[in-house]
Design a protein around this motif. Structure first.
Motif, PDB file in Angstrom:
ATOM      1  N   CYS A   5       0.851  -1.187   0.000  1.00 30.38           N
ATOM      2  CA  CYS A   5       0.000   0.000   0.000  1.00 30.38           C
ATOM      3  C   CYS A   5       0.883   1.231   0.000  1.00 30.38           C
ATOM      4  O   CYS A   5       2.058   1.176   0.387  1.00 30.38           O
ATOM      5  CB  CYS A   5      -0.966   0.012   1.189  1.00 30.38           C
ATOM      6  N   ILE A   6       0.309   2.336  -0.450  1.00 33.69           N
ATOM      7  CA  ILE A   6       1.016   3.609  -0.485  1.00 33.69           C
ATOM      8  C   ILE A   6       0.064   4.701  -0.031  1.00 33.69           C
ATOM      9  O   ILE A   6      -1.120   4.685  -0.371  1.00 33.69           O
ATOM     10  CB  ILE A   6       1.586   3.900  -1.896  1.00 33.69           C
ATOM     11  N   SER A   7       0.564   5.642   0.743  1.00 31.53           N
ATOM     12  CA  SER A   7      -0.266   6.719   1.254  1.00 31.53           C
ATOM     13  C   SER A   7      -0.596   7.711   0.156  1.00 31.53           C
ATOM     14  O   SER A   7       0.048   7.754  -0.897  1.00 31.53           O
ATOM     15  CB  SER A   7       0.431   7.427   2.414  1.00 31.53           C
ATOM     16  N   SER A   8      -1.599   8.552   0.409  1.00 30.35           N
ATOM     17  CA  SER A   8      -1.971   9.568  -0.570  1.00 30.35           C
ATOM     18  C   SER A   8      -0.842  10.553  -0.813  1.00 30.35           C
ATOM     19  O   SER A   8      -0.699  11.073  -1.921  1.00 30.35           O
ATOM     20  CB  SER A   8      -3.233  10.311  -0.115  1.00 30.35           C
ATOM     21  N   SER A   9      -0.042  10.807   0.207  1.00 33.99           N
ATOM     22  CA  SER A   9       1.089  11.719   0.092  1.00 33.99           C
ATOM     23  C   SER A   9       2.312  11.068  -0.542  1.00 33.99           C
ATOM     24  O   SER A   9       3.277  11.758  -0.867  1.00 33.99           O
ATOM     25  CB  SER A   9       1.466  12.267   1.464  1.00 33.99           C
ATOM     26  N   GLU A  10       2.292   9.753  -0.682  1.00 35.32           N
ATOM     27  CA  GLU A  10       3.404   8.950  -1.191  1.00 35.32           C
ATOM     28  C   GLU A  10       4.597   8.952  -0.238  1.00 35.32           C
ATOM     29  O   GLU A  10       5.683   8.503  -0.612  1.00 35.32           O
ATOM     30  CB  GLU A  10       3.840   9.407  -2.581  1.00 35.32           C
ATOM     31  N   LEU A  11       4.398   9.414   0.979  1.00 39.98           N
ATOM     32  CA  LEU A  11       5.472   9.434   1.957  1.00 39.98           C
ATOM     33  C   LEU A  11       5.589   8.120   2.722  1.00 39.98           C
ATOM     34  O   LEU A  11       6.616   7.863   3.349  1.00 39.98           O
ATOM     35  CB  LEU A  11       5.262  10.584   2.951  1.00 39.98           C
ATOM     36  N   THR A  12       4.546   7.305   2.681  1.00 39.88           N
ATOM     37  CA  THR A  12       4.537   6.033   3.381  1.00 39.88           C
ATOM     38  C   THR A  12       4.166   4.916   2.422  1.00 39.88           C
ATOM     39  O   THR A  12       3.188   5.032   1.691  1.00 39.88           O
ATOM     40  CB  THR A  12       3.541   6.044   4.551  1.00 39.88           C
ATOM     41  N   ALA A  13       4.943   3.859   2.428  1.00 33.60           N
ATOM     42  CA  ALA A  13       4.646   2.683   1.627  1.00 33.60           C
ATOM     43  C   ALA A  13       5.001   1.444   2.430  1.00 33.60           C
ATOM     44  O   ALA A  13       6.047   1.392   3.079  1.00 33.60           O
ATOM     45  CB  ALA A  13       5.419   2.699   0.311  1.00 33.60           C
ATOM     46  N   ASN A  14       4.139   0.448   2.401  1.00 37.33           N
ATOM     47  CA  ASN A  14       4.364  -0.809   3.091  1.00 37.33           C
ATOM     48  C   ASN A  14       4.317  -1.953   2.088  1.00 37.33           C
ATOM     49  O   ASN A  14       3.440  -1.987   1.224  1.00 37.33           O
ATOM     50  CB  ASN A  14       3.309  -1.033   4.175  1.00 37.33           C
ATOM     51  N   TYR A  15       5.242  -2.890   2.221  1.00 36.88           N
ATOM     52  CA  TYR A  15       5.342  -4.020   1.315  1.00 36.88           C
ATOM     53  C   TYR A  15       5.302  -5.317   2.096  1.00 36.88           C
ATOM     54  O   TYR A  15       5.943  -5.437   3.145  1.00 36.88           O
ATOM     55  CB  TYR A  15       6.645  -3.972   0.517  1.00 36.88           C
TER      56      TYR A  15
END
Length: 125
Positions: free
Chosen positions: A50-60
């Motif tokens: 997933c990726i946040s709307s701000s693109e500052l956070t992503a989890n794999y």
């Protein structure tokens, strides 16, 4: 009417690459976190990343780290899942999804309000 449509699934050999697309209509995708999920035959649906709307956070998920990358093209209201070094165990129907705008990046499928119908990825020799 908010909708998500996945595309790009195909049959590829192990070690190959694919890029999946998720196009949104009826809402502005840049305002939402985006998750990708997959469901293999005989298995439960699992979160991929997933990726946040701000693109500052992503989890794999551990199974795809170093191989899968999620990106956004806000001008096209589309997100992409780049999949490299594909393995037979990556075979599944892949879904993109968006939670409510107030929700951040999450692997909880029950948080997601909008789902595409999926696109088939088959990795086989």
């Amino acid at each position: 009417q908010p909708q998500l449509v996945e595309s790009g699934g195909d049959l590829v050999q192990p070690g190959g690459s694919l890029r999946l697309s998720c196009a949104a209509s009826g809402f502005t995708l840049r305002d939402y976190a985006i998750g990708w999920f997959r469901q293999a035959p005989g298995k439960e649906r699992e979160a991929v990343l997933c990726i946040s709307s701000s693109e500052l956070t992503a989890n794999y998920a551990d199974s795809v780290k170093g191989r899968f990358t999620l990106s956004r093209d806000n001008a096209k209201n589309t997100v992409y899942l780049q999949m490299n070094s594909l393995k037979p165990e990556d075979t599944a129907v892949y879904y993109c999804a968006a939670p409510p705008a107030w929700s951040g990046c999450t692997f909880r499928g029950d948080r997601y309000a909008y789902w595409g119908l999926g696109t088939q990825v088959t990795v086989s020799s």
